[in-house]
Design a protein around this motif. Structure first.
Motif, mmCIF file in Angstrom:
data_model
loop_
_atom_site.group_PDB
_atom_site.id
_atom_site.type_symbol
_atom_site.label_atom_id
_atom_site.label_comp_id
_atom_site.label_asym_id
_atom_site.label_seq_id
_atom_site.Cartn_x
_atom_site.Cartn_y
_atom_site.Cartn_z
ATOM 1 N N ARG A 1 0.695 -1.381 0.112
ATOM 2 C CA ARG A 1 -0.026 -0.146 0.013
ATOM 3 C C ARG A 1 0.908 1.205 -0.021
ATOM 4 O O ARG A 1 1.216 1.693 0.972
ATOM 5 N N SER A 2 1.089 1.751 -1.241
ATOM 6 C CA SER A 2 1.924 3.032 -1.248
ATOM 7 C C SER A 2 1.040 4.176 -0.880
ATOM 8 O O SER A 2 1.729 5.056 -0.006
ATOM 9 N N HIS A 3 -0.057 4.390 -1.027
ATOM 10 C CA HIS A 3 -0.851 5.440 -0.694
ATOM 11 C C HIS A 3 -2.207 4.805 -0.049
ATOM 12 O O HIS A 3 -2.638 3.630 -0.450
ATOM 13 N N SER A 4 -3.132 5.490 0.669
ATOM 14 C CA SER A 4 -4.256 5.182 1.142
ATOM 15 C C SER A 4 -5.479 6.126 0.671
ATOM 16 O O SER A 4 -5.079 7.207 0.539
ATOM 17 N N GLY A 5 -6.563 5.758 0.737
ATOM 18 C CA GLY A 5 -7.745 6.602 0.607
ATOM 19 C C GLY A 5 -8.019 7.475 2.060
ATOM 20 O O GLY A 5 -7.182 7.439 2.993
ATOM 21 N N GLU A 6 -9.165 8.296 2.231
ATOM 22 C CA GLU A 6 -9.255 8.739 3.301
ATOM 23 C C GLU A 6 -9.482 8.157 4.466
ATOM 24 O O GLU A 6 -9.223 8.580 5.561
ATOM 25 N N ALA A 7 -10.302 6.841 4.183
ATOM 26 C CA ALA A 7 -10.590 6.062 5.479
ATOM 27 C C ALA A 7 -10.304 4.626 5.092
ATOM 28 O O ALA A 7 -11.251 4.047 4.574
ATOM 29 N N SER B 1 -24.517 -13.070 -3.858
ATOM 30 C CA SER B 1 -24.579 -12.739 -2.265
ATOM 31 C C SER B 1 -23.615 -11.584 -2.069
ATOM 32 O O SER B 1 -22.886 -11.185 -2.565
ATOM 33 N N LEU B 2 -24.270 -10.496 -1.087
ATOM 34 C CA LEU B 2 -23.851 -9.298 -1.126
ATOM 35 C C LEU B 2 -23.158 -9.183 0.531
ATOM 36 O O LEU B 2 -24.107 -9.704 1.446
ATOM 37 N N PHE B 3 -22.182 -8.577 0.736
ATOM 38 C CA PHE B 3 -21.537 -8.426 1.907
ATOM 39 C C PHE B 3 -21.016 -7.005 2.058
ATOM 40 O O PHE B 3 -20.347 -6.421 1.366
ATOM 41 N N VAL B 4 -21.587 -6.303 3.044
ATOM 42 C CA VAL B 4 -21.528 -4.894 3.054
ATOM 43 C C VAL B 4 -21.219 -4.500 4.515
ATOM 44 O O VAL B 4 -21.659 -4.897 5.606
ATOM 45 N N PHE B 5 -20.130 -3.976 4.655
ATOM 46 C CA PHE B 5 -19.356 -3.502 5.908
ATOM 47 C C PHE B 5 -19.451 -1.989 6.087
ATOM 48 O O PHE B 5 -19.032 -1.206 5.498
ATOM 49 N N VAL B 6 -20.374 -1.615 7.043
ATOM 50 C CA VAL B 6 -20.547 -0.212 7.497
ATOM 51 C C VAL B 6 -20.635 0.141 8.759
ATOM 52 O O VAL B 6 -21.049 -0.733 9.680
ATOM 53 N N GLY B 7 -20.323 1.524 9.125
ATOM 54 C CA GLY B 7 -20.466 1.820 10.660
ATOM 55 C C GLY B 7 -21.627 2.290 10.812
ATOM 56 O O GLY B 7 -21.537 3.543 11.468
ATOM 57 N N SER B 8 -22.838 1.971 10.643
ATOM 58 C CA SER B 8 -24.178 2.413 10.880
ATOM 59 C C SER B 8 -25.166 0.940 11.355
ATOM 60 O O SER B 8 -24.751 -0.152 10.765
ATOM 61 N N PRO C 1 -18.690 0.574 1.749
ATOM 62 C CA PRO C 1 -19.194 1.836 1.115
ATOM 63 C C PRO C 1 -18.937 3.156 2.051
ATOM 64 O O PRO C 1 -18.977 2.792 3.466
ATOM 65 N N PRO C 2 -19.024 4.254 1.662
ATOM 66 C CA PRO C 2 -18.923 5.444 2.647
ATOM 67 C C PRO C 2 -20.188 5.254 3.533
ATOM 68 O O PRO C 2 -21.232 4.838 3.305
ATOM 69 N N TYR C 3 -19.760 5.534 4.794
ATOM 70 C CA TYR C 3 -20.737 5.850 5.929
ATOM 71 C C TYR C 3 -20.913 7.150 6.520
ATOM 72 O O TYR C 3 -21.700 7.180 7.570
ATOM 73 N N MET D 1 -23.366 11.624 6.158
ATOM 74 C CA MET D 1 -24.302 10.428 6.365
ATOM 75 C C MET D 1 -25.392 10.398 5.270
ATOM 76 O O MET D 1 -25.830 9.557 4.852
ATOM 77 N N GLN D 2 -25.909 11.710 5.071
ATOM 78 C CA GLN D 2 -26.957 11.783 4.113
ATOM 79 C C GLN D 2 -26.416 11.194 2.543
ATOM 80 O O GLN D 2 -27.409 10.512 1.946
ATOM 81 N N GLN D 3 -25.468 11.605 2.366
ATOM 82 C CA GLN D 3 -24.914 11.256 1.005
ATOM 83 C C GLN D 3 -24.553 9.788 1.192
ATOM 84 O O GLN D 3 -24.864 8.949 0.053
#
Length: 387
Positions: A165-171, A333-340, A303-305, A312-314
Motif C-alpha cells: 500500500r503506497s498510498h491510502s484513501g481517506e478512510a 451474495s452481498l456483503f456490506v461493511f458499514v459503521g451504521s 461503502p462510505p458511511y 451520512m445523508q450522501q
C-alpha cells in the motif's frame, strides 16, 4: 525443535477466523480469548505464521504468565523470567503494554517498571551494562484482571503492513480487516467478485492474493529474523513453501470500481506492488451504473458511511442506489461493511446474517445477504461467522 507458546493477536470478533487460519497451517490445539489465539508449536511456526497469517495482527512469543495484583509482584516475576534465552547482551528491548480491569492500570508506569526488571535480570546474567545497539526484541505485556502475560513480539510492525500500500484513501481499511471480510464471505476463486466502492483497492487486492494463494507476508521482513535463536533456514523454508503454493490466476478477473479516478490510480499502484494487477479489473464509474451478466457471484464492499450529517445523508443515498441496482441479483451474495446500524432500514432488506466488527475503534456491522446456491455445487463449508 523446541516447543514454544505463541499467541496470534487479532481484532475483537475475528478470533475464529485466525483460529481457522492456524488450523489450516496445522496448529489445531488452540485457546481462544478476546483478541488472542494461543497455541503450542515448534520454532518453525514463528516463520510460517508470520509469513502466512492474513487476519492476525502480530505473532507473540509467550515468556510467562503470572498474577500481578501490585507493583512488587509485577516487578519480581518479570525479573525472574529467563529473558537471556532470547534477548542478547546488546539487543534493543523496547516495552509496550496494555491493561484492562487490573489494579495496575497505568500503562506508562508498568512499561518503565517492566523495562527496569528485564534490564536488572540481563545485567546480572551478562555481568555488564546493556548498550541496546543490536537486534530488536520488542517486549509486550498484557494485563487483564490482574493477570499479566509477558511476550516477545516476533513480527515487529503489524502484519497488516504487507508492503503493497503506497498510498491510502481517506478512510482505508487495514489489510487484515479486508482479508477477514473476504474470508467471512462465501466467495471462492471460481466465483465472480465485485467491489463497487473499492477506494484504494484493499478488499479486491486481498481477495486476489487469496485467489492465487499468495502468502500476505511473503515480501516483508520481521524482527525475529535477526534473532540468533532462530535459524535463517526456518525463514527460507517458510518462504519457499509459500512460494511453491502459489496458484495460477483465476479464469475471470476480479472487478473493482469507484467514482473517483484519483483513488483508482492509487488502487492500481497498490495492486501492482502486490503482484496481482493482472487479475483485478479496475473501472471508473458510479454505483448507479453497476450491472453484471454473471451469476452466483459475491459483492464485497465497504461503502462510505460518513460521520458528519451531510456525509451520512450522501452515504445513505449511495446505499439506496446500491439496493436499487442489485434488487434483481438473486443469484448473488452481498456483503456490506458499514459503521451504521441504520443500513438495513435504508437498504430496504433484512440481512441474512450480521456480525459486529471494529474498524479501528469504530463499531461496525458486516451485513450478509446470501443469494441462491450455485447449481450442482455443494454448500460451502461453514465459515468463521458460524463458529
Amino acid at each position: 525443535m523446541s516447543q514454544v507458546t505463541l499467541t496470534a493477536t487479532t481484532a475483537f470478533g475475528l478470533e475464529a477466523v485466525v483460529g481457522r487460519e492456524l488450523q489450516q497451517l496445522g496448529y489445531e490445539d488452540q485457546k481462544r480469548s478476546d483478541g488472542r489465539v494461543t497455541f503450542q508449536a515448534d520454532l518453525s511456526a514463528i516463520a510460517r505464521c508470520n509469513v502466512n497469517l492474513r487476519v492476525g495482527n502480530r505473532l507473540l512469543l509467550q515468556m510467562g504468565e503470572f498474577e500481578a495484583p501490585d507493583f512488587d509482584a509485577f516487578f519480581d516475576q518479570i525479573r525472574d523470567l529467563p529473558w537471556e534465552n532470547w534477548i542478547a547482551a546488546d539487543a534493543q528491548f523496547p516495552v509496550t503494554g496494555s491493561s484492562q480491569k487490573s489494579q495496575l492500570h497505568s500503562v506508562p508506569a508498568c512499561q518503565g517498571m517492566a523495562k527496569k526488571a528485564i534490564a536488572q535480570r540481563l545485567e546480572q546474567v551478562y555481568g555488564r551494562s546493556l548498550p541496546e545497539t543490536g537486534s530488536l526484541c520488542p517486549v509486550h505485556f498484557d494485563l487483564r484482571h490482574d493477570t499479566c502475560t509477558m511476550y516477545l513480539n516476533t513480527s515487529g510492525a503489524g502484519l497488516h503492513k504487507r508492503g503493497y500500500r503506497s498510498h491510502s484513501g481517506e478512510a482505508p481499511l487495514r489489510e487484515t480487516l479486508a482479508a477477514a471480510l473476504v474470508q467471512l464471505s462465501v466467495w471462492k476463486r471460481d466465483r465472480p467478485f465485485i467491489d463497487p466502492f473499492c477506494g484504494s483497492g484493499t478488499i479486491a487486492i486481498e481477495a486476489a492474493l487469496m485467489a492465487r494463494n499468495i502468502a500476505p507476508g511473503l515480501s516483508r521482513n520481521y524482527v525475529a529474523e535477526d534473532w540468533p535463536q532462530l535459524s535463517k533456514d526456518l525463514w527460507i523454508q517458510a518462504r519457499g513453501e509459500a512460494q511453491a503454493a502459489i496458484l495460477p490466476a483465476p479464469e475471470d478477473p476480479l472487478l473493482a470500481s469507484d467514482v473517483d479516478f484519483r483513488v483508482l490510480r492509487t488502487a492500481r499502484e497498490n495492486a501492482k506492488l502486490a503482484g496481482v494487477e493482472d487479475i483485478i479489473h479496475f473501472q471508473q464509474h458510479d454505483v448507479s451504473t453497476l450491472s453484471t451478466k454473471k451469476k452466483y457471484g459475491c459483492l464485497i464492499t465497504n461503502p462510505p458511511y460518513g460521520q458528519r450529517l451531510n456525509d451520512m445523508q450522501q452515504a445513505q443515498e449511495l446505499w439506496k442506489t446500491l439496493a436499487r441496482v442489485t434488487e434483481d441479483w438473486s443469484t448473488w451474495s452481498l456483503f456490506v461493511f458499514v459503521g451504521s446500524r441504520e443500513f438495513e432500514r435504508i437498504f430496504g432488506r433484512k440481512a441474512t446474517r450480521r456480525r459486529k466488527l471494529y474498524n479501528g475503534t469504530l463499531e461496525c456491522t458486516y451485513y450478509q445477504y446470501l443469494g441462491d446456491k450455485p447449481p450442482r455445487m455443494n454448500r460451502p463449508q461453514p465459515s468463521a461467522q458460524e463458529e
